[in-house]
Design a protein around this motif. Structure first.
Motif, PDB file in Angstrom:
ATOM      1  N   LEU A  24      18.581   0.735 -17.818  1.00  0.00           N
ATOM      2  CA  LEU A  24      18.223  -0.398 -18.666  1.00  0.00           C
ATOM      3  C   LEU A  24      16.910  -1.018 -18.209  1.00  0.00           C
ATOM      4  CD1 LEU A  24      21.653  -2.214 -19.204  1.00  0.00           C
ATOM      5  CD2 LEU A  24      20.592  -0.379 -20.542  1.00  0.00           C
ATOM      6  N   LEU A  25      16.746  -1.126 -16.896  1.00  0.00           N
ATOM      7  CA  LEU A  25      15.508  -1.692 -16.362  1.00  0.00           C
ATOM      8  C   LEU A  25      15.437  -1.404 -14.868  1.00  0.00           C
ATOM      9  CD1 LEU A  25      13.123  -3.326 -17.543  1.00  0.00           C
ATOM     10  CD2 LEU A  25      14.214  -5.390 -16.676  1.00  0.00           C
ATOM     11  N   SER A  26      14.232  -1.148 -14.386  1.00  0.00           N
ATOM     12  CA  SER A  26      14.008  -0.912 -12.963  1.00  0.00           C
ATOM     13  C   SER A  26      12.698  -1.563 -12.568  1.00  0.00           C
ATOM     14  CB  SER A  26      13.954   0.593 -12.673  1.00  0.00           C
ATOM     15  OG  SER A  26      13.617   0.828 -11.315  1.00  0.00           O
ATOM     16  N   ARG A  27      12.705  -2.224 -11.410  1.00  0.00           N
ATOM     17  CA  ARG A  27      11.486  -2.880 -10.942  1.00  0.00           C
ATOM     18  C   ARG A  27      11.360  -2.706  -9.432  1.00  0.00           C
ATOM     19  NH1 ARG A  27      10.856  -8.292 -13.682  1.00  0.00           N
ATOM     20  NH2 ARG A  27      10.329  -6.800 -15.320  1.00  0.00           N
ATOM     21  N   VAL A  28      10.168  -2.311  -9.003  1.00  0.00           N
ATOM     22  CA  VAL A  28       9.871  -2.134  -7.579  1.00  0.00           C
ATOM     23  C   VAL A  28       8.591  -2.890  -7.266  1.00  0.00           C
ATOM     24  CG1 VAL A  28       9.331  -0.503  -5.733  1.00  0.00           C
ATOM     25  CG2 VAL A  28      10.962   0.143  -7.526  1.00  0.00           C
ATOM     26  N   GLU A  29       8.665  -3.821  -6.324  1.00  0.00           N
ATOM     27  CA  GLU A  29       7.493  -4.585  -5.912  1.00  0.00           C
ATOM     28  C   GLU A  29       7.240  -4.330  -4.427  1.00  0.00           C
ATOM     29  OE1 GLU A  29       7.806  -8.709  -6.880  1.00  0.00           O
ATOM     30  OE2 GLU A  29       8.166  -8.341  -9.021  1.00  0.00           O
ATOM     31  N   PRO A  30       6.182  -3.566  -4.098  1.00  0.00           N
ATOM     32  CA  PRO A  30       5.868  -3.322  -2.684  1.00  0.00           C
ATOM     33  C   PRO A  30       5.547  -4.630  -1.962  1.00  0.00           C
ATOM     34  CG  PRO A  30       4.711  -1.769  -4.100  1.00  0.00           C
ATOM     35  CD  PRO A  30       5.274  -2.836  -5.001  1.00  0.00           C
ATOM     36  N   MET A  31       6.090  -4.787  -0.765  1.00  0.00           N
ATOM     37  CA  MET A  31       5.801  -5.958   0.066  1.00  0.00           C
ATOM     38  C   MET A  31       6.311  -5.694   1.474  1.00  0.00           C
ATOM     39  SD  MET A  31       8.631  -8.707  -1.384  1.00  0.00           S
ATOM     40  CE  MET A  31       8.078  -8.522  -3.083  1.00  0.00           C
ATOM     41  N   THR A  32       5.600  -6.210   2.454  1.00  0.00           N
ATOM     42  CA  THR A  32       6.036  -6.050   3.838  1.00  0.00           C
ATOM     43  C   THR A  32       6.827  -7.257   4.322  1.00  0.00           C
ATOM     44  OG1 THR A  32       3.916  -6.930   4.604  1.00  0.00           O
ATOM     45  CG2 THR A  32       4.114  -4.532   4.423  1.00  0.00           C
ATOM     46  N   LYS A  33       6.729  -8.363   3.604  1.00  0.00           N
ATOM     47  CA  LYS A  33       7.535  -9.542   3.903  1.00  0.00           C
ATOM     48  C   LYS A  33       7.695 -10.353   2.626  1.00  0.00           C
ATOM     49  CE  LYS A  33       3.488 -12.128   5.561  1.00  0.00           C
ATOM     50  NZ  LYS A  33       2.928 -12.891   6.699  1.00  0.00           N
ATOM     51  N   GLY A  34       8.635 -11.279   2.645  1.00  0.00           N
ATOM     52  CA  GLY A  34       8.878 -12.105   1.470  1.00  0.00           C
ATOM     53  C   GLY A  34      10.048 -11.655   0.620  1.00  0.00           C
ATOM     54  N   GLN A  35      10.772 -10.602   1.069  1.00  0.00           N
ATOM     55  CA  GLN A  35      11.913 -10.125   0.282  1.00  0.00           C
ATOM     56  C   GLN A  35      12.993 -11.197   0.130  1.00  0.00           C
ATOM     57  OE1 GLN A  35      10.459  -8.363   2.741  1.00  0.00           O
ATOM     58  NE2 GLN A  35      10.507  -6.152   2.345  1.00  0.00           N
ATOM     59  N   ALA A  36      13.173 -12.005   1.165  1.00  0.00           N
ATOM     60  CA  ALA A  36      14.217 -13.032   1.116  1.00  0.00           C
ATOM     61  C   ALA A  36      13.961 -14.028  -0.008  1.00  0.00           C
ATOM     62  CB  ALA A  36      14.304 -13.759   2.458  1.00  0.00           C
ATOM     63  N   GLU A  37      12.684 -14.349  -0.232  1.00  0.00           N
ATOM     64  CA  GLU A  37      12.334 -15.302  -1.285  1.00  0.00           C
ATOM     65  C   GLU A  37      12.281 -14.645  -2.660  1.00  0.00           C
ATOM     66  OE1 GLU A  37      11.190 -16.610   2.611  1.00  0.00           O
ATOM     67  OE2 GLU A  37      10.490 -14.840   1.505  1.00  0.00           O
ATOM     68  N   ARG A  38      12.034 -13.333  -2.702  1.00  0.00           N
ATOM     69  CA  ARG A  38      11.799 -12.670  -3.984  1.00  0.00           C
ATOM     70  C   ARG A  38      13.041 -12.028  -4.594  1.00  0.00           C
ATOM     71  NH1 ARG A  38      10.495 -12.671  -8.562  1.00  0.00           N
ATOM     72  NH2 ARG A  38       9.430 -10.926  -9.578  1.00  0.00           N
ATOM     73  N   LEU A  39      14.003 -11.596  -3.774  1.00  0.00           N
ATOM     74  CA  LEU A  39      15.103 -10.780  -4.288  1.00  0.00           C
ATOM     75  C   LEU A  39      15.941 -11.491  -5.347  1.00  0.00           C
ATOM     76  CD1 LEU A  39      16.689  -8.190  -4.287  1.00  0.00           C
ATOM     77  CD2 LEU A  39      17.949  -8.997  -2.284  1.00  0.00           C
ATOM     78  N   ALA A  40      16.366 -12.715  -5.095  1.00  0.00           N
ATOM     79  CA  ALA A  40      17.205 -13.421  -6.073  1.00  0.00           C
ATOM     80  C   ALA A  40      16.460 -13.682  -7.382  1.00  0.00           C
ATOM     81  CB  ALA A  40      17.739 -14.722  -5.478  1.00  0.00           C
ATOM     82  N   PRO A  41      15.218 -14.216  -7.348  1.00  0.00           N
ATOM     83  CA  PRO A  41      14.492 -14.404  -8.612  1.00  0.00           C
ATOM     84  C   PRO A  41      14.253 -13.093  -9.359  1.00  0.00           C
ATOM     85  CG  PRO A  41      13.459 -15.666  -6.857  1.00  0.00           C
ATOM     86  CD  PRO A  41      14.487 -14.796  -6.205  1.00  0.00           C
ATOM     87  N   MET A  42      13.932 -12.023  -8.620  1.00  0.00           N
ATOM     88  CA  MET A  42      13.708 -10.734  -9.279  1.00  0.00           C
ATOM     89  C   MET A  42      14.974 -10.248  -9.965  1.00  0.00           C
ATOM     90  SD  MET A  42      12.668  -7.005  -7.702  1.00  0.00           S
ATOM     91  CE  MET A  42      11.030  -7.457  -7.181  1.00  0.00           C
ATOM     92  N   THR A  43      16.111 -10.418  -9.305  1.00  0.00           N
ATOM     93  CA  THR A  43      17.380  -9.999  -9.894  1.00  0.00           C
ATOM     94  C   THR A  43      17.666 -10.782 -11.174  1.00  0.00           C
ATOM     95  OG1 THR A  43      18.263  -9.416  -7.713  1.00  0.00           O
ATOM     96  CG2 THR A  43      19.853  -9.758  -9.487  1.00  0.00           C
ATOM     97  N   ARG A  44      17.427 -12.090 -11.136  1.00  0.00           N
ATOM     98  CA  ARG A  44      17.630 -12.901 -12.346  1.00  0.00           C
ATOM     99  C   ARG A  44      16.711 -12.437 -13.471  1.00  0.00           C
ATOM    100  NH1 ARG A  44      18.064 -17.232  -8.545  1.00  0.00           N
ATOM    101  NH2 ARG A  44      15.856 -17.754  -8.847  1.00  0.00           N
ATOM    102  N   GLU A  45      15.456 -12.145 -13.134  1.00  0.00           N
ATOM    103  CA  GLU A  45      14.492 -11.698 -14.140  1.00  0.00           C
ATOM    104  C   GLU A  45      14.915 -10.371 -14.771  1.00  0.00           C
ATOM    105  OE1 GLU A  45      10.890 -11.463 -11.931  1.00  0.00           O
ATOM    106  OE2 GLU A  45      10.837 -13.612 -11.500  1.00  0.00           O
ATOM    107  N   VAL A  46      15.313  -9.429 -13.931  1.00  0.00           N
ATOM    108  CA  VAL A  46      15.695  -8.108 -14.426  1.00  0.00           C
ATOM    109  C   VAL A  46      16.946  -8.202 -15.297  1.00  0.00           C
ATOM    110  CG1 VAL A  46      16.559  -5.841 -13.717  1.00  0.00           C
ATOM    111  CG2 VAL A  46      14.580  -6.836 -12.559  1.00  0.00           C
ATOM    112  N   LEU A  47      17.925  -8.978 -14.867  1.00  0.00           N
ATOM    113  CA  LEU A  47      19.132  -9.155 -15.672  1.00  0.00           C
ATOM    114  C   LEU A  47      18.798  -9.777 -17.030  1.00  0.00           C
ATOM    115  CD1 LEU A  47      21.613 -10.456 -12.940  1.00  0.00           C
ATOM    116  CD2 LEU A  47      21.839  -8.320 -14.218  1.00  0.00           C
ATOM    117  N   ALA A  48      17.948 -10.800 -17.011  1.00  0.00           N
ATOM    118  CA  ALA A  48      17.591 -11.481 -18.258  1.00  0.00           C
ATOM    119  C   ALA A  48      16.831 -10.551 -19.196  1.00  0.00           C
ATOM    120  CB  ALA A  48      16.758 -12.722 -17.951  1.00  0.00           C
ATOM    121  N   GLU A  49      15.876  -9.800 -18.652  1.00  0.00           N
ATOM    122  CA  GLU A  49      15.078  -8.895 -19.487  1.00  0.00           C
ATOM    123  C   GLU A  49      15.919  -7.750 -20.041  1.00  0.00           C
ATOM    124  OE1 GLU A  49      11.395  -7.669 -17.628  1.00  0.00           O
ATOM    125  OE2 GLU A  49      11.218  -9.623 -16.650  1.00  0.00           O
ATOM    126  N   ALA A  50      16.944  -7.349 -19.294  1.00  0.00           N
ATOM    127  CA  ALA A  50      17.825  -6.276 -19.760  1.00  0.00           C
ATOM    128  C   ALA A  50      18.917  -6.802 -20.688  1.00  0.00           C
ATOM    129  CB  ALA A  50      18.461  -5.566 -18.569  1.00  0.00           C
TER     130      ALA A  50
END
Length: 215
Positions: A24-50
């Protein structure tokens, strides 16, 4: 089956949603740090877009290592917390297994190099021929017969010793492959438990480093 897959084991923050094998949707954002701040918002975005409500999910999947110590804990904590909140099963899969199956080869050796240590695993189809382990490149190759395809961010270390083996360029686990694998696994036999394969460093007073075995 509707599956949400998340990965923060290496240098990225990744989310995918599959319904009965369809992406339905897949998203990959390269990063060496910041996953803790990004994971929850990204999940909400992907769920909403799908167009998927969290309550509609049937299963959560997450990479469980090896990988960066902090990254692993971020992904595992998020996946387990979401699974508990939704009362859904959570499946943990080795980062090496996801890389191996993402190479789309019959016989694949997946390798990750973290902090100077080489972590490897080998799969022939769905069958694991070399359990994920921490070993020297020479010792790994001595345990494998025949020809293999190399993949993963640590594959170059093995390729220097076996330049005749083909390479499948792949630096990050694909969350789509993670979700596909999770469809066929028993959550009770594949829990989201961390697979560190090495100790992590604890800092003692005076700046002394102590490696503490995690598993």
């Amino acid at each position: 089956m509707l599956i949400l897959a998340v990965d923060t084991a290496l240098n990225a923050c990744s989310v995918a949603i599959l319904r009965s094998g369809e992406v339905l949707l897949s998203r990959v954002e390269p990063m060496t740090k910041g996953q803790a701040e990004r994971l929850a918002p990204m999940t909400r975005e992907v769920l909403a877009e799908a167009g998927v409500e969290p309550a509609a999910l049937d299963r959560i999947a997450v990479t469980r290592g090896p990988g960066a110590f902090t990254g692993l804990r971020i992904g595992l904590a998020f996946a387990r917390g979401l699974a508990v909140a939704l009362d859904r099963p959570c499946v943990g899969i080795s980062t090496l297994e996801v890389l191996a199956h993402g190479a789309s080869a019959l016989r694949t050796v997946a390798a990750i190099e973290v902090a100077g240590s080489l972590f490897v695993g080998a799969w022939e189809g769905r069958a694991c021929r070399l359990e994920p382990c921490r070993q020297r490149a020479e010792d790994v190759l001595a345990r494998l017969d025949g020809d293999w395809t190399l993949t993963g961010p640590g594959a170059q270390t093995l390729a220097r010793l076996r330049p005749d083996w083909p390479m499948a360029a792949q630096d990050l686990p694909d969350p789509v492959v993670l979700a596909q694998l999770a469809q066929h696994l028993d959550p009770h036999l594949n829990p989201p438990a961390p697979l560190y394969l090495r100790g992590h460093e604890a800092k003692l007073p005076g700046g002394i480093s102590l490696e503490v075995d995690s598993l």
